[in-house]
Design a protein around this motif. Structure first.
Motif, short mmCIF file in Angstrom:
data_model
loop_
_atom_site.label_atom_id
_atom_site.label_comp_id
_atom_site.label_asym_id
_atom_site.label_seq_id
_atom_site.Cartn_x
_atom_site.Cartn_y
_atom_site.Cartn_z
N TYR A 320 0.83 -1.21 0.00
CA TYR A 320 0.00 0.00 0.00
C TYR A 320 0.86 1.26 0.00
N ILE A 321 2.14 1.12 0.38
CA ILE A 321 3.09 2.24 0.32
C ILE A 321 4.20 1.84 -0.65
N ASP A 322 4.64 2.79 -1.44
CA ASP A 322 5.65 2.52 -2.46
C ASP A 322 7.01 2.28 -1.82
N THR A 323 7.80 1.38 -2.39
CA THR A 323 9.15 1.11 -1.88
C THR A 323 10.09 2.23 -2.29
N TRP A 324 11.21 2.32 -1.57
CA TRP A 324 12.18 3.39 -1.87
C TRP A 324 13.62 2.93 -1.75
N LEU A 325 13.85 1.70 -1.31
CA LEU A 325 15.21 1.24 -1.09
C LEU A 325 15.84 0.70 -2.37
N ASN A 326 17.16 0.71 -2.40
CA ASN A 326 17.92 0.20 -3.54
C ASN A 326 17.77 -1.32 -3.60
N GLU A 327 17.07 -1.81 -4.60
CA GLU A 327 16.73 -3.23 -4.65
C GLU A 327 17.93 -4.10 -5.00
N THR A 328 18.95 -3.54 -5.63
CA THR A 328 20.18 -4.32 -5.87
C THR A 328 20.84 -4.66 -4.54
N GLN A 329 20.88 -3.68 -3.64
CA GLN A 329 21.44 -3.92 -2.31
C GLN A 329 20.57 -4.90 -1.53
N ILE A 330 19.27 -4.80 -1.71
CA ILE A 330 18.35 -5.71 -1.03
C ILE A 330 18.61 -7.15 -1.46
N GLU A 331 18.79 -7.38 -2.75
CA GLU A 331 19.05 -8.74 -3.26
C GLU A 331 20.36 -9.29 -2.71
N GLN A 332 21.37 -8.44 -2.64
CA GLN A 332 22.65 -8.88 -2.08
C GLN A 332 22.49 -9.28 -0.62
N TRP A 333 21.71 -8.51 0.10
CA TRP A 333 21.45 -8.80 1.52
C TRP A 333 20.70 -10.12 1.68
N LYS A 334 19.73 -10.34 0.84
CA LYS A 334 18.92 -11.55 0.93
C LYS A 334 19.71 -12.80 0.55
N ASN A 335 20.71 -12.65 -0.30
CA ASN A 335 21.48 -13.80 -0.78
C ASN A 335 22.66 -14.14 0.11
N LYS A 336 22.84 -13.40 1.17
CA LYS A 336 23.93 -13.66 2.10
C LYS A 336 23.39 -14.20 3.42
N THR A 337 24.28 -14.85 4.17
CA THR A 337 23.91 -15.27 5.53
C THR A 337 23.60 -14.05 6.37
N TYR A 338 22.62 -14.17 7.23
CA TYR A 338 22.20 -13.00 8.00
C TYR A 338 23.33 -12.52 8.90
N PRO A 339 23.59 -11.21 8.97
CA PRO A 339 24.69 -10.66 9.79
C PRO A 339 24.57 -11.09 11.25
N LYS A 340 25.73 -11.34 11.84
CA LYS A 340 25.76 -11.80 13.22
C LYS A 340 26.00 -10.67 14.22
N SER A 341 26.33 -9.50 13.74
CA SER A 341 26.58 -8.38 14.64
C SER A 341 26.04 -7.09 14.03
N ILE A 342 25.96 -6.05 14.85
CA ILE A 342 25.47 -4.74 14.39
C ILE A 342 26.41 -4.18 13.32
N ASP A 343 27.71 -4.36 13.53
CA ASP A 343 28.68 -3.80 12.58
C ASP A 343 28.57 -4.45 11.20
N GLU A 344 28.06 -5.66 11.15
CA GLU A 344 27.93 -6.35 9.87
C GLU A 344 26.63 -6.02 9.14
N GLN A 345 25.72 -5.31 9.82
CA GLN A 345 24.44 -4.99 9.19
C GLN A 345 24.65 -4.04 8.01
N PRO A 346 23.90 -4.24 6.92
CA PRO A 346 24.07 -3.38 5.74
C PRO A 346 23.48 -2.00 5.95
N ILE A 347 23.96 -1.04 5.17
CA ILE A 347 23.39 0.30 5.13
C ILE A 347 22.72 0.45 3.77
#
Length: 817
Positions: A320-347
């Motif tokens: 119902y609300i339009d997306t605004w995030l960079n979907e290339t970065q989103i795909e890279q995030w989804k294809n990797k193991t989930y970060p184990k620490s705050i410092d590893e979280q993507p921006i």
């Protein structure tokens, strides 16, 4: 006649007063110079400025505001800037800003002459230096220590303020604000809007002076609403609640097939959107932890808050609300193991194609009105504690916020922190025409690149600035043009006007530094400054973008968990951003973690600060005990058990064979004391391993006292008893040893019957006789044993005689012969 003379006298007096007043006004300095330096601190040029006391701005207003590439600016009166014969002080002001635009520093430059004049009347000469330090150093860089710079003023975001405050780097404003209230005739608190008041007043202290405010609006497309209403959908014009707005976003999606709500496409807008929503829902985004004396995330401080916030879950997950995030970065995030620490979280960054298009509104848009207020996003100014000019600087702040001057409105475009003062766009002043704004823009950015969007691609454009008798204009550089527009724009000179028209070859100004260039067939392209793209500044770890990434897309390799889990993760990152560094924290609070058996270290968990690679603040300390599974602990256990076993066996052996001659020779009491002492020492060593519940304090350098709850069994009083007992045994051993050791002497003789006899003399003494030939033996205990060694005639004399003094060895032999 007298009356006529009196009238003439009064007129002359008024003229004299007027002339004196004009003379005083004419004495006001109007000529100022500003030296400017670039990114690498290299000198660029000197601006010569003329101040107008009627408008209270420099005549070179546009040149100052639209300048770019300036990192350092130093403004002085022309009389002072190169004068080495006068004593002058330079105020150092750290501004947030950016080198892409001087607009954020411009109001302070314009305010300088008014303040300078006031100080000059007191015999004080000042210059003002403004350093653009950015969004990190203004809050985190070390100041006023060793060779570090010591700014007098610092511009801060609300969320950054507490770091400088907790570092004890801000001045106290209580007296200044009281005096200001007395002069103005109204309390300072009454001037502020409620958000600014609560942002900057805490624990009976003013933390800073608010300068800029921030807010958003919700704009909607009437055409879409009318279209959907005519199709039978239940839509109504405002007023709305957020719940109603989200409901309408759903209806518009059903009606048009497109999202009914979108954000203003600019980096950081999702954070402002969430903060605004939370404010309306009465959910605290930030809370004060009174125990730790720090600000923390408040989104998860109550389950009720999380339930209230969950209204955005349906909004995002159903599109119902339009997306605004960079979907290339989103795909890279989804294809990797989930970060184990705050410092590893993507921006996550915004989708650049959507950032460049803010005109398309299907239903509703969370939008801007040139300036924005969001609690926690406004800015303030502080006077640093070590500044030598606190009184003078508060007078500078008074000039900035004074309603009779335009500087406060200049700092705020739509609203200000003061209820009665409006921003520059809302203030009833003469408004510049689009033509004037266009001329100012192309003049200020004559060498800067612009860009435009075409077919979802970014195209960069340079133009040649033209200024002749017909006015100011541009000619677009053909080499930079996309081939699609070559025919329409090549060799064409456009002039600024209030409208863009291809036939008249005119361009115009649009909001947010946009130049509208006309094309054939009533088409247009918007030229925007490249600095809008280049100056993307991620001032945090983008926790809100990650929060929305979970809601929009989910992560492939993890169980997303509940909405509460996502909110908690977001808050963990926010807390990590808000917490200050330990080197900037006065009263450090911490706990100790579990002892690691392998390293024999306990982690230090800092509660109200974080340590970033600073050796002064350790991350671990030695455990207060040696774990059983630690290498040292296992060695101690092994050798303690082995040695104790050997010693017990030896003790039993000595007790059983205590009457044996060999035991008598060694000294039975000495042996027992020695074995007991060794066993006692083994017990004391064993007490250092393993943990035992016991509270004690331990001082950690640069950190403070640690309350340790788990220690070794070796309590101080118990070890004292053990070592006292061991010292007693040691003393007894020494005494026993001092009483003598056993030496043997043998003499042989032949009796009249030619039998061979041996006389054994046992002397209990502390050392051997040095002279065996000596005939005198005194002060020794002697045990005498005479026995025959002739096999045929064995006779043993078991006599034991104690000779005290002057015993002659020959007499002994003769006596038994």
């Amino acid at each position: 006649m007298k009356r006529k003379s009196l009238i003439i006298g009064r007129i002359m007096t008024k003229r004299i007063i007027h002339l004196k007043f004009v003379h005083l006004l004419d004495d006001r300095p109007t000529k100022f110079s500003m030296d400017i330096y670039g990114e690498d601190d290299t000198y660029i040029t000197r601006y010569h400025l003329n101040f107008n006391y009627t408008t209270n701005f420099f005549n070179e207003y546009d040149m100052i505001k639209y300048s770019s590439g300036i990192k350092v600016s130093i403004i002085c009166s022309d009389d002072d800037i190169d004068n080495e014969n006068i004593e002058k002080n330079t105020i150092l002001f750290w501004n947030i800003g950016s080198t892409a635009s001087f607009a954020s520093s411009s109001p302070y430059i314009h305010a300088f002459p008014i303040w300078y004049l006031n100080q000059k009347k007191k015999g004080k000469i000042f210059c003002l230096r403004i350093d653009v330090v950015g969004w990190f150093d203004n809050a985190n860089a070390e100041i006023c220590v060793e060779d570090k710079p010591c700014p007098d003023l610092i511009n801060l975001e609300t969320t950054q303020l507490m770091q400088r405050y907790y570092n004890d780097e801000t001045a106290e404003y209580k007296d200044y604000i009281r005096n200001y209230s007395l002069k103005s005739g109204q309390s300072f608190e009454s001037l502020l809007n409620k958000y600014s008041y609560y942002d900057y007043y805490s624990e009976n202290h003013w933390l800073a002076i608010p300068l800029q405010a921030d807010f958003r609006i919700l704009r909607f497309n009437i055409t879409t609403f009318d279209y959907c209403i005519n199709k039978g959908y239940d839509l109504h014009y405002p007023p709305w609640t957020w719940e109603k707005a989200f409901e309408y976003a759903k209806i518009i999606k059903e009606c048009t097939g497109k999202p009914g709500l979108r954000l203003y496409n600019k980096h950081g807008e999702d954070t402002k959107f969430l903060i605004t929503l939370c404010q309306s829902l009465q959910i605290p985004v930030f809370i004060e932890d009174t125990n730790l004396n720090i600000k923390k995330c408040g989104l998860n401080s109550s389950d009720d808050y999380i339930r209230s916030l969950s209204i955005i879950k349906e909004l995002t997950q159903n599109g119902y609300i339009d997306t605004w995030l960079n979907e290339t970065q989103i795909e890279q995030w989804k294809n990797k193991t989930y970060p184990k620490s705050i410092d590893e979280q993507p921006i996550f960054s915004f989708d650049e194609n959507k950032v460049l298009d803010n005109k398309s509104v299907n239903g509703m848009i969370y939008d801007v009105v040139f300036s924005f207020y969001v609690p926690g996003e406004s800015t303030c100014i502080i006077i640093t504690k070590k500044s030598k000019f606190k009184d003078e600087l508060f007078e500078f702040i008074e000039v900035l916020i004074d309603e009779k001057y335009p500087f406060f409105s200049e700092l705020n475009i739509s609203v200000t922190p003061f209820e009665s003062v409006h921003g520059s766009r809302c203030k009833s002043t003469e408004k510049k025409t689009k033509k004037e704004m266009c001329n100012s823009l192309i003049s200020a950015y004559k060498t800067s690149p612009f860009y435009y969007m075409y077919d979802k691609e970014i195209n960069i454009v340079y133009f040649d600035y033209i200024n002749n008798e017909d006015g100011e204009g541009i000619k677009i550089n053909n080499k930079s043009l996309d081939s699609v527009f070559n025919e329409e724009l090549q060799n064409v000179i456009f002039k600024c006007d209030n409208e863009a028209n291809y036939k008249d070859k005119t361009i115009t100004y649009s909001e947010s530094n946009i130049i509208v260039v006309p094309l054939k067939n009533n088409k247009k392209i918007d030229l925007k400054l490249m600095s809008d793209i280049d100056n993307i500044n991620f001032r945090s770890k983008a926790p809100i973008s990650l929060f929305f990434a979970h809601l929009f897309y989910k992560h492939n390799d993890t169980n997303e968990g509940s909405f509460k889990d996502i909110t908690n993760e977001c808050c963990d990152i926010i807390n990590d951003i808000l917490i200050p560094q330990c080197k900037n924290t006065k009263n450090i609070k911490f706990t100790l973690g579990e002892c690691d058996s392998k390293s024999n270290k306990m982690p230090i968990n800092y509660l109200n600060c974080k340590n970033i690679n600073d050796e002064k603040f350790p991350d671990t300390i030695e455990c207060s005990y040696i774990p059983y599974r630690n290498f040292k602990g296992m060695l101690i256990m092994f050798f303690s058990i082995l040695s104790s076993s050997i010693e017990l066996i030896l003790l039993v052996f000595v007790i059983i064979y205590r009457k044996k001659e060999c035991m008598q020779i060694l000294g039975i009491r000495f042996l027992i004391f020695l074995i007991l002492s060794s066993i006692t020492l083994n017990i004391s060593a064993y007490l250092w391993i393993g943990k035992y519940s016991n509270i004690k304090l331990k001082y950690i350098e640069n950190v403070g006292n640690a309350e340790i709850e788990e220690c070794s069994l070796g309590k101080e009083y118990l070890l004292k008893v053990i070592f006292l007992f061991d010292y007693v045994l040691l003393a007894l051993s020494i005494i026993t040893s001092y009483q003598g050791r056993i030496n043997y002497y043998y003499y042989y003789f032949i009796d009249n019957n030619k039998n061979i006899w041996q006389i054994e003399i046992k002397l209990i003494t502390t050392s051997k006789l040095n002279d065996y030939s000596s005939d005198k033996i005194s002060d020794y205990q002697i045990d005498l044993c005479v026995k025959a060694i002739d096999i045929k005639k064995i006779e043993k004399l078991n006599n034991s005689i104690n000779y005290k003094k002057n015993v002659n060895k020959k007499d002994i032999v003769n006596r038994y012969t």
